[in-house]
Design a protein around this motif. Structure first.
Motif, PDB file in Angstrom:
ATOM      1  N   ALA A  67       0.151 -11.977  -4.385  1.00  0.00           N
ATOM      2  CA  ALA A  67       0.818 -10.675  -4.446  1.00  0.00           C
ATOM      3  C   ALA A  67       2.028 -10.644  -3.508  1.00  0.00           C
ATOM      4  CB  ALA A  67      -0.167  -9.567  -4.088  1.00  0.00           C
ATOM      5  N   LEU A  68       1.879 -11.212  -2.303  1.00  0.00           N
ATOM      6  CA  LEU A  68       2.984 -11.250  -1.346  1.00  0.00           C
ATOM      7  C   LEU A  68       4.099 -12.174  -1.844  1.00  0.00           C
ATOM      8  CD1 LEU A  68       1.025 -11.388   2.039  1.00  0.00           C
ATOM      9  CD2 LEU A  68       2.452  -9.513   1.210  1.00  0.00           C
ATOM     10  N   HIS A  69       3.709 -13.297  -2.415  1.00  0.00           N
ATOM     11  CA  HIS A  69       4.697 -14.236  -2.959  1.00  0.00           C
ATOM     12  C   HIS A  69       5.528 -13.564  -4.049  1.00  0.00           C
ATOM     13  CE1 HIS A  69       6.026 -17.358  -5.831  1.00  0.00           C
ATOM     14  NE2 HIS A  69       6.249 -18.079  -4.747  1.00  0.00           N
ATOM     15  N   GLU A  79      -0.432  -7.804 -11.801  1.00  0.00           N
ATOM     16  CA  GLU A  79      -1.872  -7.552 -11.729  1.00  0.00           C
ATOM     17  C   GLU A  79      -2.466  -7.962 -10.390  1.00  0.00           C
ATOM     18  OE1 GLU A  79      -1.445 -11.229 -14.511  1.00  0.00           O
ATOM     19  OE2 GLU A  79      -0.265  -9.494 -13.883  1.00  0.00           O
ATOM     20  N   ALA A  80      -1.865  -8.966  -9.698  1.00  0.00           N
ATOM     21  CA  ALA A  80      -2.364  -9.362  -8.381  1.00  0.00           C
ATOM     22  C   ALA A  80      -2.170  -8.230  -7.368  1.00  0.00           C
ATOM     23  CB  ALA A  80      -1.650 -10.630  -7.909  1.00  0.00           C
ATOM     24  N   PHE A  81      -1.019  -7.589  -7.447  1.00  0.00           N
ATOM     25  CA  PHE A  81      -0.758  -6.449  -6.553  1.00  0.00           C
ATOM     26  C   PHE A  81      -1.716  -5.295  -6.838  1.00  0.00           C
ATOM     27  CE2 PHE A  81       1.457  -2.454  -5.595  1.00  0.00           C
ATOM     28  CZ  PHE A  81       1.786  -2.652  -4.265  1.00  0.00           C
ATOM     29  N   LEU A  82      -1.957  -5.055  -8.132  1.00  0.00           N
ATOM     30  CA  LEU A  82      -2.862  -3.974  -8.528  1.00  0.00           C
ATOM     31  C   LEU A  82      -4.266  -4.218  -8.006  1.00  0.00           C
ATOM     32  CD1 LEU A  82      -3.452  -1.435 -10.213  1.00  0.00           C
ATOM     33  CD2 LEU A  82      -3.756  -2.912 -12.196  1.00  0.00           C
ATOM     34  N   MET A  83      -4.773  -5.438  -8.157  1.00  0.00           N
ATOM     35  CA  MET A  83      -6.112  -5.766  -7.655  1.00  0.00           C
ATOM     36  C   MET A  83      -6.167  -5.668  -6.137  1.00  0.00           C
ATOM     37  SD  MET A  83      -7.976  -6.384 -10.309  1.00  0.00           S
ATOM     38  CE  MET A  83      -7.017  -5.159 -11.198  1.00  0.00           C
ATOM     39  N   SER A  84      -5.103  -6.120  -5.468  1.00  0.00           N
ATOM     40  CA  SER A  84      -5.064  -6.077  -4.000  1.00  0.00           C
ATOM     41  C   SER A  84      -5.104  -4.642  -3.486  1.00  0.00           C
ATOM     42  CB  SER A  84      -3.802  -6.777  -3.482  1.00  0.00           C
ATOM     43  OG  SER A  84      -3.755  -8.114  -3.904  1.00  0.00           O
ATOM     44  N   VAL A  85      -4.311  -3.767  -4.091  1.00  0.00           N
ATOM     45  CA  VAL A  85      -4.264  -2.370  -3.673  1.00  0.00           C
ATOM     46  C   VAL A  85      -5.604  -1.684  -3.916  1.00  0.00           C
ATOM     47  CG1 VAL A  85      -3.229  -0.128  -4.178  1.00  0.00           C
ATOM     48  CG2 VAL A  85      -1.772  -2.141  -3.942  1.00  0.00           C
ATOM     49  N   ALA A  86      -6.183  -1.922  -5.097  1.00  0.00           N
ATOM     50  CA  ALA A  86      -7.439  -1.272  -5.446  1.00  0.00           C
ATOM     51  C   ALA A  86      -8.574  -1.726  -4.533  1.00  0.00           C
ATOM     52  CB  ALA A  86      -7.788  -1.562  -6.899  1.00  0.00           C
ATOM     53  N   SER A  87      -8.675  -3.036  -4.277  1.00  0.00           N
ATOM     54  CA  SER A  87      -9.761  -3.531  -3.432  1.00  0.00           C
ATOM     55  C   SER A  87      -9.567  -3.118  -1.978  1.00  0.00           C
ATOM     56  CB  SER A  87      -9.872  -5.054  -3.536  1.00  0.00           C
ATOM     57  OG  SER A  87      -8.706  -5.679  -3.040  1.00  0.00           O
ATOM     58  N   THR A  88      -8.302  -3.029  -1.536  1.00  0.00           N
ATOM     59  CA  THR A  88      -8.039  -2.544  -0.175  1.00  0.00           C
ATOM     60  C   THR A  88      -8.502  -1.101  -0.030  1.00  0.00           C
ATOM     61  OG1 THR A  88      -6.121  -4.012   0.024  1.00  0.00           O
ATOM     62  CG2 THR A  88      -6.249  -2.148   1.552  1.00  0.00           C
ATOM     63  N   GLY A  89      -8.254  -0.295  -1.053  1.00  0.00           N
ATOM     64  CA  GLY A  89      -8.740   1.084  -1.035  1.00  0.00           C
ATOM     65  C   GLY A  89     -10.254   1.148  -0.943  1.00  0.00           C
ATOM     66  N   ALA A  90     -10.938   0.240  -1.641  1.00  0.00           N
ATOM     67  CA  ALA A  90     -12.403   0.210  -1.580  1.00  0.00           C
ATOM     68  C   ALA A  90     -12.889  -0.160  -0.184  1.00  0.00           C
ATOM     69  CB  ALA A  90     -12.939  -0.791  -2.604  1.00  0.00           C
TER      70      ALA A  90
END
Length: 540
Positions: A67-69, A79-90
């Motif tokens: 996601a950072l790359h 989709e990597a950014f989306l998964m990262s944001v969602a899991s961070t929220g969890a």
């Protein structure tokens, strides 16, 4: 075995699939252990967080890196950014199991996609094997080994029996037969002599040839074939799948709404912590993990069912593309035909057919030519007194059998011997025979149509295929004969791999809107057009 592929998106990062599977298993085991541990032990919240960070970090750190790359390369909302944001929220909400599960499911989907991409790259590796590492160039009266790149246009190269031709050129001296199957797919070798053109990537089978290079190594036929495969692969990787396109729209909307939910109400109520927590809940609820994993798993079930019938799908998108197919393009040799030569006719003018075939087989035993092997296999070779056997490249074999001089070979050789011969109405490779200076008849060797080909084409028409086409490197009369027997709509003959790609491009432009074109082939020579078609079906 049938292998079906279509154009698919792939991720930038790659990892050994065994390592990925091992990480998933370790993550699942750690998560199960933590659930059991926290069920029986009353741990402080910071202790629970530290425990869950182990499986979460193991399964998610590469997704964060990706996601950072992508962020630094201008691809923020993937989709990597989306998964990262969602899991961070969890994680912020303390739903650690949810955070790990989101990443685990996402990695499973990536594993399937990576497997498909690795399969597609094997075509390039196979084509690279066609490119020779060295060439024998004639300089100052001596023959020296150099890299093919170092040979200049106009220089003479020597090609010995069993060697692969390094550059395109014209034969200056020598006679031989050349195996062109790696480029044309046709298993019957071609006779070449002074003045004939030869293509790189083909194999010299018998005599020594001296060839004048007409193209530089970078412009040679084999290099062009490799470039075609690489070009087709690059076009394929630009075709994004649904999830990737979906994330381009969905992710910024979700992130934007989450920011609005955290900021706007908190400015009114002055309770930022509560609304920040609400925004995190919104992110977790909005995470499309059901879509991310359910779609691949649904297709995976279909792929698994097909594999039981010997059909392997390179990617789930091939199922969708195949359902819209109305144009099917076929290779000939090994696809519609058996790809193995047999004696299909014996026409004897002056002797018994069995005796004629036996005499020919007796001489052909000394030859490794595919046509010669077919004749030997067609009958039981009698124990004859044979002497003075000589194989002449590009002509045939001659020898003394029981005191009679027997010549078995091409029509060109019969002309040189001054013997009147006659062509055959059967389509195939005709081998003529003369005994003691008298023409006695000929033997026809040809490929055979697979019995199931007729039935398969009929079924395709019944399920909605409106156009069938055959592309082959074989001669026109042979291609037309096969096409007429199978009732194929169009046929194009004498094609090299680049020609097949050009024909495929034309057919892609002609196909009806919202439909797909499938190509069915079986050899490395078909790799460029297999990858260029909407759906590539490799048999083998």
């Amino acid at each position: 075995m049938i292998f079906v592929s279509e154009k698919e998106h792939h991720h930038e990062h790659e990892e050994n699939p065994k390592e990925s599977i091992a990480k998933m298993i370790v993550t699942a085991v750690l998560s199960l252990g933590i659930l059991v541990l926290t069920h029986f032990m009353n741990l402080p919240s910071w202790g629970v967080l530290l425990l869950w960070l182990l499986p979460y970090g193991l399964i998610s750190y590469e997704i964060y890196v990706e996601a950072l790359h992508n962020l630094f390369h201008g691809e923020l909302f993937d989709e990597a950014f989306l998964m990262s944001v969602a899991s961070t929220g969890a994680v912020v909400l303390g739903d650690y199991l949810e955070a790990v599960t989101v990443m685990l499911l996402f990695r499973i989907g990536e594993l399937f996609e990576g497997y498909a991409f690795r399969k597609s790259r094997k075509a390039i590796a196979q084509m690279m094997a066609l490119r020779p590492d060295a060439a024998w160039v004639v300089r100052n009266g001596t023959v020296e080994s150099v890299k093919p790149e170092a040979v200049n246009i106009g220089e003479v190269i020597e090609i010995r029996p069993g060697e692969r031709i390094p550059l395109d050129g014209v034969v200056l001296s020598g006679e031989s037969t050349v195996d062109t199957s790696s480029l044309t797919g046709e298993s019957c070798p071609v006779a070449v002599a002074n003045g004939d053109d030869v293509n790189s990537g083909c194999v010299n089978l018998s005599g020594v040839l001296r060839v004048q290079a007409t193209k530089a190594f970078g412009q040679s036929t084999v290099n062009k074939v490799i470039e075609l495969v690489q070009y087709a692969e690059s076009k394929k990787t630009k075709s994004e799948n649904f999830i990737h396109r979906f994330s381009k729209i969905y992710t910024p909307c979700v992130v934007g709404l989450a920011l609005l939910l955290a900021i706007v109400p908190s400015l009114i109520t002055k309770d930022f912590a509560e609304w920040f927590s609400g925004a995190c809940v919104f992110l977790v609820v909005s995470c499309p993990c059901a879509l991310v994993i359910s779609v691949p798993l649904t297709y995976f079930c279909g792929i698994g069912a097909a594999s039981k019938h010997g059909i392997l799908f390179k990617g789930s998108g091939a199922l969708d593309a195949l359902a819209k197919t109305q144009t099917v393009v076929f290779d000939k040799t090994g696809t519609l035909t058996k790809g193995v030569f047999h004696v299909t006719a014996v026409h004897a003018d002056k002797m018994d057919k069995k005796r004629m075939l036996s005499l020919a087989a007796t001489l052909e035993q000394v030859s490794n030519h595919p046509v010669a092997r077919c004749i030997v296999q067609a009958c039981e070779v009698a124990q004859e007194k044979v002497s003075e056997v000589q194989e002449l490249a590009g002509r045939g074999v001659r020898g003394v059998v029981n005191g009679q001089m027997v010549c078995v070979g091409s029509d060109k050789w019969m002309d040189e011997l001054g013997l009147p011969w006659h062509p055959c109405h059967h389509v195939g490779t005709t081998v003529h025979m003369a005994v003691d200076g008298e023409y006695v008849g000929h033997i026809v060797v040809s490929d055979e149509i697979k019995p199931e080909s007729v039935q398969a084409l009929e079924k395709l028409r019944k399920i909605g295929v409106t156009k069938t086409v055959m592309l082959t490197g074989d001669a026109d009369e042979i291609g037309q004969e096969v096409a007429s027997k199978l009732n194929i709509d169009e046929v194009f003959t004498k094609l090299f791999p680049r020609d097949k790609v050009e024909k495929a491009e034309e057919l892609l432009k002609q196909k009806p809107p919202h439909t797909t074109l499938a190509f069915v082939g079986d050899g490395m020579n078909d790799a460029p057009v297999l990858t260029r078609a909407d759906v590539g079906i490799a048999m083998g």
